[in-house]
Design a protein around this motif. Sequence first.
Motif, PDB file in Angstrom:
ATOM      1  N   THR A 132       0.842  -1.197   0.000  1.00 28.45           N
ATOM      2  CA  THR A 132       0.000   0.000   0.000  1.00 28.45           C
ATOM      3  C   THR A 132       0.871   1.238   0.000  1.00 28.45           C
ATOM      4  O   THR A 132       1.768   1.364   0.831  1.00 28.45           O
ATOM      5  CB  THR A 132      -0.904   0.018   1.247  1.00 28.45           C
ATOM      6  N   ILE A 143      -3.079   0.349  -4.005  1.00 24.70           N
ATOM      7  CA  ILE A 143      -2.925  -0.942  -3.344  1.00 24.70           C
ATOM      8  C   ILE A 143      -2.532  -1.935  -4.429  1.00 24.70           C
ATOM      9  O   ILE A 143      -3.313  -2.204  -5.336  1.00 24.70           O
ATOM     10  CB  ILE A 143      -4.214  -1.377  -2.627  1.00 24.70           C
ATOM     11  N   ILE A 148      -7.050   3.375  -5.876  1.00 22.16           N
ATOM     12  CA  ILE A 148      -8.265   3.311  -5.077  1.00 22.16           C
ATOM     13  C   ILE A 148      -8.986   4.657  -5.142  1.00 22.16           C
ATOM     14  O   ILE A 148      -8.400   5.700  -4.841  1.00 22.16           O
ATOM     15  CB  ILE A 148      -7.941   2.964  -3.610  1.00 22.16           C
ATOM     16  N   ARG A 197     -10.270   3.865   6.350  1.00 25.79           N
ATOM     17  CA  ARG A 197      -9.680   2.590   6.789  1.00 25.79           C
ATOM     18  C   ARG A 197     -10.128   1.444   5.894  1.00 25.79           C
ATOM     19  O   ARG A 197      -9.334   0.578   5.510  1.00 25.79           O
ATOM     20  CB  ARG A 197     -10.088   2.297   8.230  1.00 25.79           C
ATOM     21  N   LYS A 198     -11.422   1.438   5.562  1.00 26.85           N
ATOM     22  CA  LYS A 198     -11.973   0.361   4.728  1.00 26.85           C
ATOM     23  C   LYS A 198     -11.329   0.359   3.347  1.00 26.85           C
ATOM     24  O   LYS A 198     -10.966  -0.696   2.823  1.00 26.85           O
ATOM     25  CB  LYS A 198     -13.491   0.524   4.609  1.00 26.85           C
ATOM     26  N   LYS A 199     -11.158   1.544   2.771  1.00 28.08           N
ATOM     27  CA  LYS A 199     -10.561   1.620   1.430  1.00 28.08           C
ATOM     28  C   LYS A 199      -9.068   1.304   1.454  1.00 28.08           C
ATOM     29  O   LYS A 199      -8.518   0.818   0.465  1.00 28.08           O
ATOM     30  CB  LYS A 199     -10.816   2.998   0.822  1.00 28.08           C
ATOM     31  N   GLN A 201      -7.879  -0.960   3.296  1.00 33.82           N
ATOM     32  CA  GLN A 201      -7.858  -2.407   3.532  1.00 33.82           C
ATOM     33  C   GLN A 201      -6.926  -2.787   4.680  1.00 33.82           C
ATOM     34  O   GLN A 201      -6.187  -3.780   4.618  1.00 33.82           O
ATOM     35  CB  GLN A 201      -7.483  -3.158   2.247  1.00 33.82           C
ATOM     36  N   GLY A 202      -6.949  -1.970   5.712  1.00 34.00           N
ATOM     37  CA  GLY A 202      -6.120  -2.262   6.880  1.00 34.00           C
ATOM     38  C   GLY A 202      -6.285  -1.177   7.923  1.00 34.00           C
ATOM     39  O   GLY A 202      -6.739  -0.069   7.633  1.00 34.00           O
ATOM     40  N   ASN A 203      -5.900  -1.478   9.150  1.00 30.91           N
ATOM     41  CA  ASN A 203      -6.055  -0.524  10.241  1.00 30.91           C
ATOM     42  C   ASN A 203      -4.803   0.351  10.340  1.00 30.91           C
ATOM     43  O   ASN A 203      -4.024   0.270  11.298  1.00 30.91           O
ATOM     44  CB  ASN A 203      -6.306  -1.269  11.554  1.00 30.91           C
TER      45      ASN A 203
END
Length: 219
Positions: A132, A143, A148, A197-199, A201-203
């Motif tokens: 990322t 990503i 994105i 965070r969702k886009k 794909q990780g915290n």
Amino acid sequence: MFSHLSILYVEDEDLIRQNAVEYLDRLCAKVLEARDGYEALQIYTDQKPDIIITDIKMPRLNGLELAKKIRRLDKTTPVIIATAHTETTYLLQAVELQLIKYIVKPVTAAKLKEALTMAMDSHSVLMIDPNTRYDTFNKSLLIGDEHIKLTKNENLLLDLLVKNHQRAVTYKEIENLIWLDSGMSIDALRSLVCAVRKKMQGNFIENISGIGYRCKIAL
């Protein structure tokens, strides 16, 4: 530092090209090669490498003509010129084409590494994790090879957090950037952070209690 990059190396002399490609293969994710400008232009169009390194003097289409064609389509991909020539004419053309670096032959491992470092610094691509990255110049989240899509507010938030990743960005800073006229509610902020965070794909965005948020960047 370079492990995520795809490089296109363009050189008509086989031995020089092979040696450079062999070295770059140890540093980068993908190394593409071309023997002249026409072949390079086709590879560029198909593969969209992150960085292009090209000789100037080549048959059919030279390095500066290649750079001109690329710049008509793309103003941002770093282009590095390698040549034995140091005449002012070449240097002026290199400046006009917004080329990143001018490598004087012979091309060495040290010169290649310096050029890649300069290209990375100028292009301002920050690694968030090995898969990322965020391009601060184009304000785009990638990503793998996928761009994105972000909404305006998602982009504003991510850009602010990434550019200030060394510290926590305060709630007030976020409010002043995104909700200056309307005022920020906690629910609206949490919803926006959750969407980013969702886009991603990780915290990668952590809450710093009582202060704000910080983006975790792989260094």
